[in-house]
Design a protein around this motif. Structure first.
Motif, short mmCIF file in Angstrom:
data_model
loop_
_atom_site.label_atom_id
_atom_site.label_comp_id
_atom_site.label_asym_id
_atom_site.label_seq_id
_atom_site.Cartn_x
_atom_site.Cartn_y
_atom_site.Cartn_z
N THR A 295 84.73 37.19 8.91
CA THR A 295 85.65 37.22 9.69
C THR A 295 86.87 38.22 8.69
O THR A 295 87.14 37.66 7.72
N ALA A 296 86.95 39.28 9.19
CA ALA A 296 88.16 40.24 8.25
C ALA A 296 89.58 39.66 8.25
O ALA A 296 89.97 39.14 9.21
N MET A 303 81.15 46.13 5.46
CA MET A 303 80.61 44.89 6.25
C MET A 303 79.85 44.05 5.31
O MET A 303 78.56 44.33 5.14
N VAL A 315 79.91 44.20 16.62
CA VAL A 315 80.95 45.37 16.22
C VAL A 315 79.88 46.49 16.22
O VAL A 315 78.64 46.31 16.28
N TYR A 317 78.29 49.70 14.70
CA TYR A 317 77.98 50.16 13.23
C TYR A 317 77.00 50.95 13.35
O TYR A 317 76.40 51.16 13.94
N PRO A 327 80.83 49.55 9.73
CA PRO A 327 81.34 49.72 10.86
C PRO A 327 81.83 51.26 11.24
O PRO A 327 82.27 51.94 10.40
N LEU A 331 87.17 47.64 10.47
CA LEU A 331 87.44 46.44 11.01
C LEU A 331 89.02 45.92 10.95
O LEU A 331 89.59 46.25 9.80
N THR A 332 89.44 45.44 12.00
CA THR A 332 90.92 44.90 11.88
C THR A 332 91.15 43.52 11.28
O THR A 332 90.09 42.69 11.41
N GLU A 335 89.15 40.31 13.12
CA GLU A 335 87.81 40.88 13.76
C GLU A 335 86.60 40.30 12.98
O GLU A 335 86.53 40.28 11.62
N SER A 336 85.74 40.18 13.79
CA SER A 336 84.81 39.38 12.89
C SER A 336 83.27 39.83 13.62
O SER A 336 83.19 40.46 14.68
N TYR A 337 82.18 39.63 12.85
CA TYR A 337 80.89 39.88 13.41
C TYR A 337 79.83 38.94 12.71
O TYR A 337 80.25 38.25 11.97
#
Length: 690
Positions: A295-296, A303, A315, A317, A327, A331-332, A335-337
């Motif tokens: 999580t950013a 990433m 996300v 990518y 990405p 990423l904001t 935001e998570s992946y």
């Protein structure tokens, strides 16, 4: 032409030499990075010799030779390119690649760049000096200037080289013009003064109130760039920023080094990731699965993930040529992946029993060292690993030697050209990028494939299966290739010294509270000489000692080795193109190049219309051709007197007779018009005889 010596001519030729060197410096650097400099000198000197031998040849034949040289070089490049590139070769592909290069794609990212660089040397070197030795400075400057402009647009020419080249171009044209008109010493001094004022102007603007504060020569301390961003090219050296701000939080089965980018080509003062487009792949050896949810906590252009990532969800990518996900859009915050990795089992022990039967592709890509790194570094690597008999022993010997003998410091001095050589042989002081770069170069000197890696150390455990990662955790390390196994991580940076520096930065920013809460971005420890804010991950950053190309993935796509096409350049690049176009247009108009270009087309456009118009047009063009070859017709001089004075060839006299008939008798017909066209064609071709 070769033997004539005047001060103005010598000065003009010197300016041509400087301009030519400004563009060839990029190709020299490329050959130094990936090949043997004797190849550069052999091709360059051969091109100069050919230019001298071709002085008796007419310009159009010299241009044909230049085209042949360029075509032969590009054919050699295509013939030696990867098979996948050759299979997909088409006119559209070539056009896309050209646009990609002209929108900031560094030539150092090209996989087969050695052949390409050698192919690019002969044509501009030959044509520049062919024209210069014939005292035709405008076309000489045009050829060399186009080469320099190309490297400006790819981002490979430094600001200093560009400025020097522009001044040299102006000097060559100005001094050449004065030479052709018998320059006096006062005129030469005036030209020198003007060039000096142009060179000093940027400095005066930078120190004046409201100035930018940076001169053209200031490219040696380029704006800071994030060490852990997704850029394809990073510069190294100089002072360091450590940010205590939280970058991201990871929930994972177990902690690890969170890898961001891998780099294969060492340039002496930075690293480049060659090629475009890759795929996620598990290691060849035994591995264990690690699932992560990242999580950013602030905008991220990368990433982070444990090596080797094999699947990514949630996300959009793309995958770099090094096998790391990036990405499509930054990423904001929050935001998570989800990423699944296959981590190599056994750690460094995986290299212990590995052999040395490396694939050809691995050896070509991961054993490269610049030619000018020097024999002393090779000798040092051989001495440090004298007792090692395996790749594992070699890697451990270098890792331990660097940990014991070098001093960790965030205030390491910047290297001018060769970061590793300076670190190993001179200063002995540096931080993670110095240690990792040095280990990679020493391993390659010993024939062990290795690459430079950036990312983050595990960070702080802040809950069950949760790790909080700050900017102070950003790091660089080494990966060594083991056949039939994969990439094995080594970290030569002294752990204790690095952790102490990170903790000190965190305590300075938090007033002694080193908790896991997000830290204000403004509270950073800074030793950098640049105040330019980062636009990606505000983590461990460095001031570069060379111009770092912003070869952004959105602009380059995967055109050099992949399938997607380029996108429009950013507004700054478009503005640069507009400025360059306006400047070129102004210079061309001032030098009369536009008029001469129009005339060159006009004289080759055979007249059309009724017979009288055809004969009149051919006659006008005949006088222009003779004026260019001999001298203009003087006031009061009849056409016949002029033709006799310049010893005009038969086609010119035939045209004069046809023109007299058309003007005074008006009895020319279609056959006469056809004869006028033939006469002009013969005269224009230069094959006519008196």
């Amino acid at each position: 032409m070769l033997g004539r010596v005047t001060p103005a001519r010598l000065a003009a030729l010197a300016c041509v030499a400087v301009l030519s060197a400004s563009s060839l410096a990029v190709l020299y650097h490329v050959v130094d990075v990936v090949g043997d400099l004797t190849l550069f000198w052999a091709v360059f000197l051969g091109s100069l010799a050919l230019a001298a031998l071709a002085q008796a040849v007419r310009p159009r034949y010299a241009l044909a030779v230049g085209v042949v040289l360029l075509g032969a070089g590009l054919s050699a490049y295509v013939a030696t390119a990867p098979e996948s590139y050759a299979r997909s070769l088409s006119v559209a592909r070539v056009a896309d690649d050209a646009v990609t290069l002209l929108t900031g794609y560094s030539v150092l990212r090209m996989v087969n760049v050695l052949v390409w660089a050698l192919a690019m040397i002969p044509a501009p070197a030959f044509l520049t000096w062919y024209f210069a030795l014939r005292d035709r400075y405008a076309p000489a400057v045009g050829v060399a200037g186009l080469a320099l402009g190309f490297f400006v647009l790819t981002g490979d020419s430094t600001g200093t080289a560009t400025l020097v080249g522009a001044l040299a171009a102006a000097g060559a044209v100005g001094l050449g013009t004065l030479d052709s008109h018998g320059a006096t010493r006062r005129q030469l001094e005036t030209v020198g003064l003007v060039l000096a004022l142009v060179a000093v102007a940027p400095v005066a603007v930078s120190v004046a109130p409201g100035g930018s504060g940076a001169t053209f020569s200031g490219v040696d301390t380029a704006p800071t760039t994030s060490l852990t961003s997704a850029e394809e090219r990073i510069g190294l050296g100089g002072a360091l920023d450590l940010s205590p701000a939280v970058q991201f939080v990871v929930r994972a089965d177990r902690p690890g080094y969170w890898r961001v980018g891998t780099y294969d080509r060492y340039t002496g003062n930075g690293w480049v990731r060659t090629g475009d487009g890759g795929s996620l792949a598990r290691p060849e050896g035994a591995s264990e699965r690690v699932t992560q949810r990242v999580t950013a906590k602030r905008p991220l252009s990368a990433m982070p993930a444990v090596a080797e990532p094999v699947a990514v969800d949630d996300v959009d990518y793309r995958v770099t040529s090094g096998g790391t996900p990036v990405p499509e859009n930054a990423l904001t915050a929050n935001e998570s992946y989800r990423v699944v990795s296959e981590r190599l089992r056994g750690g460094q022990r995986a290299l212990y029993a590995a052999g040395t039967d490396y694939p050809d592709g691995i050896e070509r890509r991961y054993l490269q060292v610049p030619d000018t790194t020097g024999d002393e570094v090779d000798a040092l690597a051989a001495n440090v690993t004298a007792n090692a008999s395996t790749p594992y022993g070699t890697a451990r010997a270098i890792e331990r030697w660097l940990e014991r003998t070098k001093t960790y410091s965030l205030d390491a001095p910047a290297a001018n050209d060769h970061l590793v050589r300076t670190f190993l042989l001179d200063t002995g002081t540096g931080y993670c990028v110095h240690y990792a770069s040095a280990m990679v170069v020493m391993l390659r000197a010993e024939g062990v494939p290795a690459r430079f890696v950036t990312g983050y150390t595990p960070g702080e455990r802040t809950g069950l299966g949760t790790w909080t990662v700050r900017g102070v955790d950003s790091h660089a390390w080494v990966e060594v290739y083991a056949p039939d196994t994969g990439w094995v991580r080594f970290d030569p940076t002294p752990t204790g010294a690095r952790i102490d520096a990170e903790q000190a930065a965190l305590e300075d920013a938090t007033g002694g509270d080193g908790g896991a809460d997000d830290t204000n971005e403004a509270a950073t420890t800074s030793t950098s000489t640049s105040t330019t804010p980062t636009t990606t991950t505000p983590t461990e950053t460095t001031t570069t000692t060379s111009t770092t190309a912003n070869a952004t993935s959105s602009a380059t796509g995967t055109r050099m080795d992949g399938a997607s096409g380029p996108t429009l350049p950013d507004p700054r690049t478009l503005l640069l193109w507009v400025a360059v176009a306006l400047g070129v247009g102004a210079v061309a108009r001032r030098l009369g190049l536009l008029e001469r270009g129009y005339r060159a087309l006009w004289v080759r456009w055979l007249p059309e219309g009724d017979p009288e118009a055809v004969v009149a047009g051919a006659h006008e063009r005949m006088l222009y051709v003779l004026a260019r070859r001999h001298r203009p017709r003087e006031t009061g001089e009849t056409v016949r007197e002029y033709l006799d004075a310049v010893d005009a060839p038969t086609p010119a006299r035939r045209l004069a007779s046809l023109h007299e008939r058309a003007r005074y008798r008006g009895d020319v017909g279609s056959d006469d018009a056809a004869d006028a066209r033939r006469a002009l064609r013969e005269l224009r071709g230069g094959n006519a005889r008196p």
